[in-house]
Design an enzyme around this catalytic site. Structure first.
Site, PDB file in Angstrom:
ATOM      1  N   GLN A  27     114.866  62.254  42.783  1.00 31.84           N
ATOM      2  CA  GLN A  27     113.683  62.375  43.642  1.00 31.84           C
ATOM      3  C   GLN A  27     113.072  63.770  43.567  1.00 31.84           C
ATOM      4  O   GLN A  27     111.852  63.916  43.547  1.00 31.84           O
ATOM      5  CB  GLN A  27     114.043  62.052  45.091  1.00 31.84           C
ATOM      6  CG  GLN A  27     114.144  60.571  45.384  1.00 31.84           C
ATOM      7  CD  GLN A  27     112.844  59.844  45.140  1.00 31.84           C
ATOM      8  OE1 GLN A  27     111.754  60.392  45.316  1.00 31.84           O
ATOM      9  NE2 GLN A  27     112.941  58.607  44.717  1.00 31.84           N
ATOM     10  N   SER A  57     120.446  70.567  36.593  1.00 31.87           N
ATOM     11  CA  SER A  57     119.190  70.411  37.346  1.00 31.87           C
ATOM     12  C   SER A  57     118.449  71.744  37.459  1.00 31.87           C
ATOM     13  O   SER A  57     117.216  71.782  37.461  1.00 31.87           O
ATOM     14  CB  SER A  57     119.471  69.874  38.746  1.00 31.87           C
ATOM     15  OG  SER A  57     120.133  68.643  38.670  1.00 31.87           O
ATOM     16  N   HIS A 112     114.982  60.467  53.404  1.00 32.56           N
ATOM     17  CA  HIS A 112     115.851  59.442  53.984  1.00 32.56           C
ATOM     18  C   HIS A 112     116.415  60.056  55.266  1.00 32.56           C
ATOM     19  O   HIS A 112     116.886  61.192  55.250  1.00 32.56           O
ATOM     20  CB  HIS A 112     116.962  59.088  52.997  1.00 32.56           C
ATOM     21  CG  HIS A 112     117.920  58.045  53.493  1.00 32.56           C
ATOM     22  ND1 HIS A 112     117.526  56.970  54.270  1.00 32.56           N
ATOM     23  CD2 HIS A 112     119.253  57.898  53.317  1.00 32.56           C
ATOM     24  CE1 HIS A 112     118.586  56.227  54.541  1.00 32.56           C
ATOM     25  NE2 HIS A 112     119.647  56.770  53.977  1.00 32.56           N
ATOM     26  N   GLU A 199     120.091  47.889  51.375  1.00 34.43           N
ATOM     27  CA  GLU A 199     120.943  48.181  50.215  1.00 34.43           C
ATOM     28  C   GLU A 199     122.349  47.606  50.353  1.00 34.43           C
ATOM     29  O   GLU A 199     122.971  47.258  49.363  1.00 34.43           O
ATOM     30  CB  GLU A 199     120.962  49.690  49.907  1.00 34.43           C
ATOM     31  CG  GLU A 199     121.620  50.565  50.924  1.00 34.43           C
ATOM     32  CD  GLU A 199     121.172  52.029  50.846  1.00 34.43           C
ATOM     33  OE1 GLU A 199     120.125  52.317  50.247  1.00 34.43           O
ATOM     34  OE2 GLU A 199     121.882  52.883  51.413  1.00 34.43           O
TER      35      GLU A 199
HETATM   36  P1  NAI Z   1     120.441  63.217  43.168  1.00 37.77           P
HETATM   37  O1  NAI Z   1     121.758  62.511  43.129  1.00 37.77           O
HETATM   38  O2  NAI Z   1     119.543  63.039  42.011  1.00 37.77           O
HETATM   39  O3  NAI Z   1     120.787  64.770  43.418  1.00 37.77           O
HETATM   40  C1  NAI Z   1     119.824  65.774  43.581  1.00 37.77           C
HETATM   41  C2  NAI Z   1     120.355  67.141  43.185  1.00 37.77           C
HETATM   42  O4  NAI Z   1     121.287  67.613  44.139  1.00 37.77           O
HETATM   43  C3  NAI Z   1     121.112  67.190  41.867  1.00 37.77           C
HETATM   44  O5  NAI Z   1     120.205  67.329  40.803  1.00 37.77           O
HETATM   45  C4  NAI Z   1     122.019  68.400  42.029  1.00 37.77           C
HETATM   46  O6  NAI Z   1     121.460  69.577  41.446  1.00 37.77           O
HETATM   47  C5  NAI Z   1     122.102  68.599  43.535  1.00 37.77           C
HETATM   48  N1  NAI Z   1     123.496  68.430  44.005  1.00 37.77           N
HETATM   49  C6  NAI Z   1     124.350  67.430  43.703  1.00 37.77           C
HETATM   50  N2  NAI Z   1     125.547  67.641  44.302  1.00 37.77           N
HETATM   51  C7  NAI Z   1     125.425  68.784  45.007  1.00 37.77           C
HETATM   52  C8  NAI Z   1     126.312  69.538  45.826  1.00 37.77           C
HETATM   53  N3  NAI Z   1     127.568  69.139  46.027  1.00 37.77           N
HETATM   54  N4  NAI Z   1     125.837  70.680  46.382  1.00 37.77           N
HETATM   55  C9  NAI Z   1     124.577  71.110  46.160  1.00 37.77           C
HETATM   56  N5  NAI Z   1     123.701  70.442  45.377  1.00 37.77           N
HETATM   57  C10 NAI Z   1     124.114  69.299  44.814  1.00 37.77           C
HETATM   58  O7  NAI Z   1     119.687  62.808  44.533  1.00 37.77           O
HETATM   59  P2  NAI Z   1     118.574  61.677  44.736  1.00 37.77           P
HETATM   60  O8  NAI Z   1     119.094  60.337  44.352  1.00 37.77           O
HETATM   61  O9  NAI Z   1     117.299  62.163  44.150  1.00 37.77           O
HETATM   62  O10 NAI Z   1     118.454  61.655  46.330  1.00 37.77           O
HETATM   63  C11 NAI Z   1     117.821  62.697  47.042  1.00 37.77           C
HETATM   64  C12 NAI Z   1     117.309  62.180  48.373  1.00 37.77           C
HETATM   65  O11 NAI Z   1     116.267  61.237  48.162  1.00 37.77           O
HETATM   66  C13 NAI Z   1     118.349  61.476  49.234  1.00 37.77           C
HETATM   67  O12 NAI Z   1     118.097  61.814  50.570  1.00 37.77           O
HETATM   68  C14 NAI Z   1     118.066  60.008  48.984  1.00 37.77           C
HETATM   69  O13 NAI Z   1     118.461  59.158  50.052  1.00 37.77           O
HETATM   70  C15 NAI Z   1     116.553  60.032  48.867  1.00 37.77           C
HETATM   71  N6  NAI Z   1     115.979  58.905  48.124  1.00 37.77           N
HETATM   72  C16 NAI Z   1     116.400  58.665  46.838  1.00 37.77           C
HETATM   73  C17 NAI Z   1     115.847  57.647  46.089  1.00 37.77           C
HETATM   74  C18 NAI Z   1     116.190  57.500  44.622  1.00 37.77           C
HETATM   75  O14 NAI Z   1     115.445  56.822  43.923  1.00 37.77           O
HETATM   76  N7  NAI Z   1     117.248  58.104  44.098  1.00 37.77           N
HETATM   77  C19 NAI Z   1     114.831  56.726  46.681  1.00 37.77           C
HETATM   78  C20 NAI Z   1     114.402  57.122  48.024  1.00 37.77           C
HETATM   79  C21 NAI Z   1     114.992  58.163  48.697  1.00 37.77           C
HETATM   80 MG    MG Z   2     116.351  52.130  49.921  1.00 34.96          MG
END
Ligand code: NAI
Ligand code: MG
Length: 332
Positions: A27, A57, A112, A199
């Site tokens: 995201q 990242s 979220h 989900e």
């Molecule tokens: P992601 O799993 O892609 O992670 C984002 C970044 O967080 C990573 O690139 C990494 O650099 C960093 N990260 C990972 N572990 C870490 C740690 N232990 N400490 C510090 N940084 C860390 O996340 P994603 O899936 O993009 O989700 C982000 C938000 O967006 C969440 O709140 C999710 O619920 C929301 N969301 C996600 C969707 C999706 O399509 N993935 C859809 C709608 C909402």
């Molecule tokens: Mg959803």
């Protein structure tokens, strides 16, 4: 519900504001790129190393031309702090690196509501707290934006200290293209509970088990695994595409009368009232915080059970045969 479009939002509410995207993952990257393309001043907050290794990242954000800061520096520099880390890390990262920089009048944003709703983030009284959430995976979101459109989104206001929280949320939604498709206004609870329910019961949990049972029943009865894969997994996408485009009756109009008849007489025997009853129990466990409590505990334990289950699934025959088939049929 009221559906909001471009005319209901104004980018001027982001004039002179800096948005810090915290976490340049799925995201984070999609949203940051869309914001920048819409002329919004956007910086990235990331962690240089994760698990003792350089964080890819961070490098990706730099490669995409963003100025990348450590999370605390980005939070200090920005007016709008948009946390897009994996949900299980929001609370700790917020407390360690962001909280001290949430000075009066700033905006805390997320996609979220989990951590706000379940009290993992306790924002101060003198800031705005909003949500701007795409109803789509990140890849589709960026693709739609580049095509001059957008994916549907949700906006919510949890705390409006400045009086401008809603305008900020709508402006962000517009900058990401969501108001082109349409934006629904909701509460943090509605987004969080519905998202978790969907989900767990239909989209991921539910659907995955339905496919696995279908595959197991066919293969245990001696039917070839490759055929079972096509029958219960590959074709599911084609059916869902039809439902998405035409509705359930529209899908039924395309399939054979035999398939439609089978749907009516057998479907409710497979997914019966007891399933609905357990869905109700699931909704209750989401609303009363039981599910969240268990997930927070699991993530504190290093997600051991999650990792074990992930490994077990990878060995399931539907996954093994699926990989083989997807490699053989380039375009399936
Ligand atoms: P992601 O799993 O892609 O992670 C984002 C970044 O967080 C990573 O690139 C990494 O650099 C960093 N990260 C990972 N572990 C870490 C740690 N232990 N400490 C510090 N940084 C860390 O996340 P994603 O899936 O993009 O989700 C982000 C938000 O967006 C969440 O709140 C999710 O619920 C929301 N969301 C996600 C969707 C999706 O399509 N993935 C859809 C709608 C909402
Ligand atoms: Mg959803």
């Amino acid at each position: 519900m009221n559906i909001l479009h471009d005319k209901d939002a104004d980018l001027k509410h982001l004039d002179g504001k800096t948005v810090a995207i915290i976490g340049y993952g799925s995201q984070g990257s999609a949203q940051a790129l869309c914001l920048r393309d819409s002329g919004v001043q956007t910086i990235i907050g990331e962690t240089p190393e994760l698990g003792g290794k350089p964080n890819p990242s961070w490098a990706l954000a730099a490669e995409h031309g963003f100025t990348v800061y450590e999370i605390d520096k980005a939070a200090a520099a920005a007016d709008i702090i948009h946390i897009l880390l994996p949900d299980e890390h929001h609370g700790r990262v917020y407390r360690e690196k962001i909280e001290q920089h949430m000075s009066e009048g700033k905006t805390l944003c997320c996609s979220h509501g989990f951590n706000i709703v379940y009290g993992q983030i306790l924002p101060p009284e003198n800031i705005d707290v909003i949500m701007v959430a795409p109803k789509s995976p990140a890849t589709e979101e960026r693709k739609a934006y580049l095509a001059g459109f957008g994916v549907p989104g949700l906006v919510a206001v949890r705390r409006d200290f400045t009086g401008g929280a809603r305008s900020t949320a709508m402006a962000l939604a517009k900058a990401m293209g969501f108001t082109k498709a349409g934006v629904l206004e909701c509460t943090f609870e509605q987004e969080t509970y519905e998202d978790l329910f969907g989900e767990q019961n239909v989209l991921c949990g539910g659907m995955v088990d339905l496919m696995k049972y279908g595959f197991e029943v066919l293969t245990e009865a001696g039917y070839p695994a490759e055929m079972a894969y096509f029958e219960v997994l590959h074709e599911l996408k084609l059916i869902v595409d039809l439902v998405y485009e035409r509705g359930i009756s529209g899908m039924n109009a395309v399939i054979s009368n035999t398939a439609e008849w089978g749907e009516y007489v057998n479907g409710p025997r497979i997914i019966d009232q007891s399933v609905k009853q357990r869905m109700k129990e699931s909704l209750k466990a989401i609303e009363d915080g039981c599910f969240a409590e268990r997930w927070i505990e699991e993530s504190k334990n290093g997600c051991r059970e999650l990792l074990a289950r992930r490994r077990a699934l990878a060995g399931h025959p539907i996954e093994v045969v699926g990989e083989k088939i997807r490699n053989m049929f380039e375009h399936v």
